[in-house]
Scaffold this motif. Sequence first.
Motif, mmCIF file in Angstrom:
data_model
loop_
_atom_site.group_PDB
_atom_site.id
_atom_site.type_symbol
_atom_site.label_atom_id
_atom_site.label_comp_id
_atom_site.label_asym_id
_atom_site.label_seq_id
_atom_site.Cartn_x
_atom_site.Cartn_y
_atom_site.Cartn_z
ATOM 1 N N GLY A 95 -1.083 -7.118 -58.781
ATOM 2 C CA GLY A 95 -0.357 -6.402 -57.633
ATOM 3 C C GLY A 95 0.335 -5.600 -58.486
ATOM 4 O O GLY A 95 0.866 -4.451 -57.743
ATOM 5 N N LYS A 108 14.279 -7.616 -54.881
ATOM 6 C CA LYS A 108 12.846 -7.301 -54.746
ATOM 7 C C LYS A 108 12.992 -6.447 -53.331
ATOM 8 O O LYS A 108 13.622 -6.823 -52.412
ATOM 9 N N LEU A 150 -8.112 -14.424 -66.661
ATOM 10 C CA LEU A 150 -6.968 -14.660 -66.015
ATOM 11 C C LEU A 150 -6.522 -16.259 -66.658
ATOM 12 O O LEU A 150 -7.351 -17.050 -66.681
HETATM 13 P P1 NAP Z 1 1.060 -8.876 -61.705
HETATM 14 O O1 NAP Z 1 2.324 -9.010 -61.731
HETATM 15 O O2 NAP Z 1 0.423 -7.772 -61.306
HETATM 16 O O3 NAP Z 1 0.529 -9.726 -63.196
HETATM 17 C C1 NAP Z 1 0.976 -11.105 -63.503
HETATM 18 C C2 NAP Z 1 0.426 -11.023 -64.977
HETATM 19 O O4 NAP Z 1 -0.888 -11.441 -65.069
HETATM 20 C C3 NAP Z 1 0.754 -9.886 -65.950
HETATM 21 O O5 NAP Z 1 1.255 -10.480 -67.163
HETATM 22 C C4 NAP Z 1 -0.664 -9.499 -66.271
HETATM 23 O O6 NAP Z 1 -0.757 -8.792 -67.352
HETATM 24 C C5 NAP Z 1 -1.593 -10.683 -66.037
HETATM 25 N N1 NAP Z 1 -2.937 -10.257 -65.713
HETATM 26 C C6 NAP Z 1 -3.447 -9.718 -64.594
HETATM 27 N N2 NAP Z 1 -4.691 -9.571 -64.455
HETATM 28 C C7 NAP Z 1 -5.166 -10.414 -65.558
HETATM 29 C C8 NAP Z 1 -6.466 -10.600 -66.112
HETATM 30 N N3 NAP Z 1 -7.700 -10.287 -65.595
HETATM 31 N N4 NAP Z 1 -6.677 -11.383 -67.353
HETATM 32 C C9 NAP Z 1 -5.331 -11.852 -68.119
HETATM 33 N N5 NAP Z 1 -4.179 -11.161 -67.525
HETATM 34 C C10 NAP Z 1 -4.035 -10.756 -66.338
HETATM 35 O O7 NAP Z 1 0.599 -10.285 -60.615
HETATM 36 P P2 NAP Z 1 0.360 -10.169 -59.112
HETATM 37 O O8 NAP Z 1 0.507 -11.681 -58.837
HETATM 38 O O9 NAP Z 1 -1.170 -9.831 -59.069
HETATM 39 O O10 NAP Z 1 1.122 -9.024 -58.545
HETATM 40 C C11 NAP Z 1 2.544 -9.562 -58.279
HETATM 41 C C12 NAP Z 1 3.114 -8.249 -57.575
HETATM 42 O O11 NAP Z 1 2.504 -7.848 -56.312
HETATM 43 C C13 NAP Z 1 4.677 -8.836 -57.257
HETATM 44 O O12 NAP Z 1 5.438 -7.804 -57.463
HETATM 45 C C14 NAP Z 1 4.426 -9.182 -55.691
HETATM 46 O O13 NAP Z 1 5.700 -8.805 -54.991
HETATM 47 C C15 NAP Z 1 3.429 -7.827 -55.489
HETATM 48 N N6 NAP Z 1 2.603 -8.133 -54.138
HETATM 49 C C16 NAP Z 1 2.265 -7.053 -53.363
HETATM 50 C C17 NAP Z 1 1.735 -7.063 -52.088
HETATM 51 C C18 NAP Z 1 1.164 -5.758 -51.489
HETATM 52 O O14 NAP Z 1 0.611 -5.771 -50.502
HETATM 53 N N7 NAP Z 1 1.276 -4.687 -52.053
HETATM 54 C C19 NAP Z 1 1.426 -8.172 -51.801
HETATM 55 C C20 NAP Z 1 1.820 -9.608 -52.404
HETATM 56 C C21 NAP Z 1 2.543 -9.248 -53.470
HETATM 57 P P3 NAP Z 1 -0.401 -7.289 -67.711
HETATM 58 O O15 NAP Z 1 1.109 -7.148 -67.763
HETATM 59 O O16 NAP Z 1 -0.963 -7.028 -69.076
HETATM 60 O O17 NAP Z 1 -0.865 -6.438 -66.645
#
Ligand code: NAP
Length: 363
Positions: A96, A157, A180
């Motif tokens: 995300g 946030k 992951l």
């Molecule tokens: P993320 O913050 O994008 O990533 C978390 C960790 O996972 C990072 O260390 C990332 O590494 C690692 N990672 C991601 N994909 C990987 C893979 N395939 N293999 C190994 N490592 C991987 O996690 P997320 O939970 O997907 O996103 C969270 C964010 O999204 C929050 O800010 C949340 O508030 C927001 N969010 C947005 C929405 C929306 O609709 N827009 C909805 C819910 C949440 P790297 O640092 O190297 O990338």
Amino acid sequence: MIKYYMPTKVYWGSKVIASSDEDFTKLGKAALIVTGKRSAELSGALAEVTNIFRNQKIEYHVFDEVSENPELETVHRGAELFREKRCGFLTGIGGGSPIDAAKAISVIAANNLTGREIYEPAKITKAFPIVAVPTTSGTGTEVTPYSVISDKNVSKKGGFGNPLIFPVISFCDPRFTYSLPEQITIDTALDALSHLLEGIYSRNRCEFLYPFIFQGITTIIRSLEPVLSDPENYELRENLMRASLYGGIVIAQGSTTLQHSIGYPLTTHYGLSHGMANAVVMEKIMELFSSSVGDDLKALFTYTGYSREEFFNWLRKWIPLKRLSLPEAFVDSSAEEIMGSRNMAQNPQEVSVREIKAILNSL
Ligand code: NAP
Ligand code: FE
């Protein structure tokens, strides 16, 4: 009345980037690829995207500075690069965080936004096209009009929503989630679970989407544990990615609720991942909202084949046993912040400061 809007073209399946017939030259001559530090490469997604861009003679530049819970400062830097390189569209690859950052860069660059203008809806009238390539199964951002971007000067946030930032195309390939780590698989699945439950809690709940919600929740309960011991199992990874997509479709229509607002200060001040911050309050929130949506929850559990008790026994496996024991000052200031958050308007019932404090104090 049912109002349903989901303008994203979703490509789904193994090796879907190479096999799609998408003509990227229609989006622009140059792309800014927005990523985190390692995941875009580790997952294999970056190589597949750059390969197709090279084949189609699309110039690309990689902005890899996005960290978890992306910062306003970072997306302004990304927008500078976007302008400098005269890009025409963006590709967010990652969880995300990079995809939300790509959405923010798109509107900053298109509307010449400065400072905190990203949080002012009237300033956003256009956007550059966004292509999303998820590498986590959690946020559903590949099909939502939201971007969560924090301003460290405000220490909470924040985010914005605008139909202009629905990705135009999303490439969902479950193989990109093979890499992951276990804990991120768990945390992101719990985020998707929250979104699906909030589709029931939301004041704008849309029963039309209940089949997605019920099936998504059942799938997460059945697939999460097995995938941890078999992380490159395509079918299990696909199940989680589908549940996450369903969660995105659901919140795109109804937005999130107290369940999400209450998690934000836990992430900002206690470092809980986004998914885990949602999970630790899930039981209490369901208890609270049962008075409004008890029948819908009963229908959910009948569908899943699990009793509510069994569901919570399953959920507790993923939550750390150690209590947070939040200090009183934090509970007071967070309760105020939560009361003022925009998701609160989506709750199925009025929620008081006292009820929020009781939940925080129980953690
Ligand atoms: P993320 O913050 O994008 O990533 C978390 C960790 O996972 C990072 O260390 C990332 O590494 C690692 N990672 C991601 N994909 C990987 C893979 N395939 N293999 C190994 N490592 C991987 O996690 P997320 O939970 O997907 O996103 C969270 C964010 O999204 C929050 O800010 C949340 O508030 C927001 N969010 C947005 C929405 C929306 O609709 N827009 C909805 C819910 C949440 P790297 O640092 O190297 O990338
Ligand atoms: Fe979320």
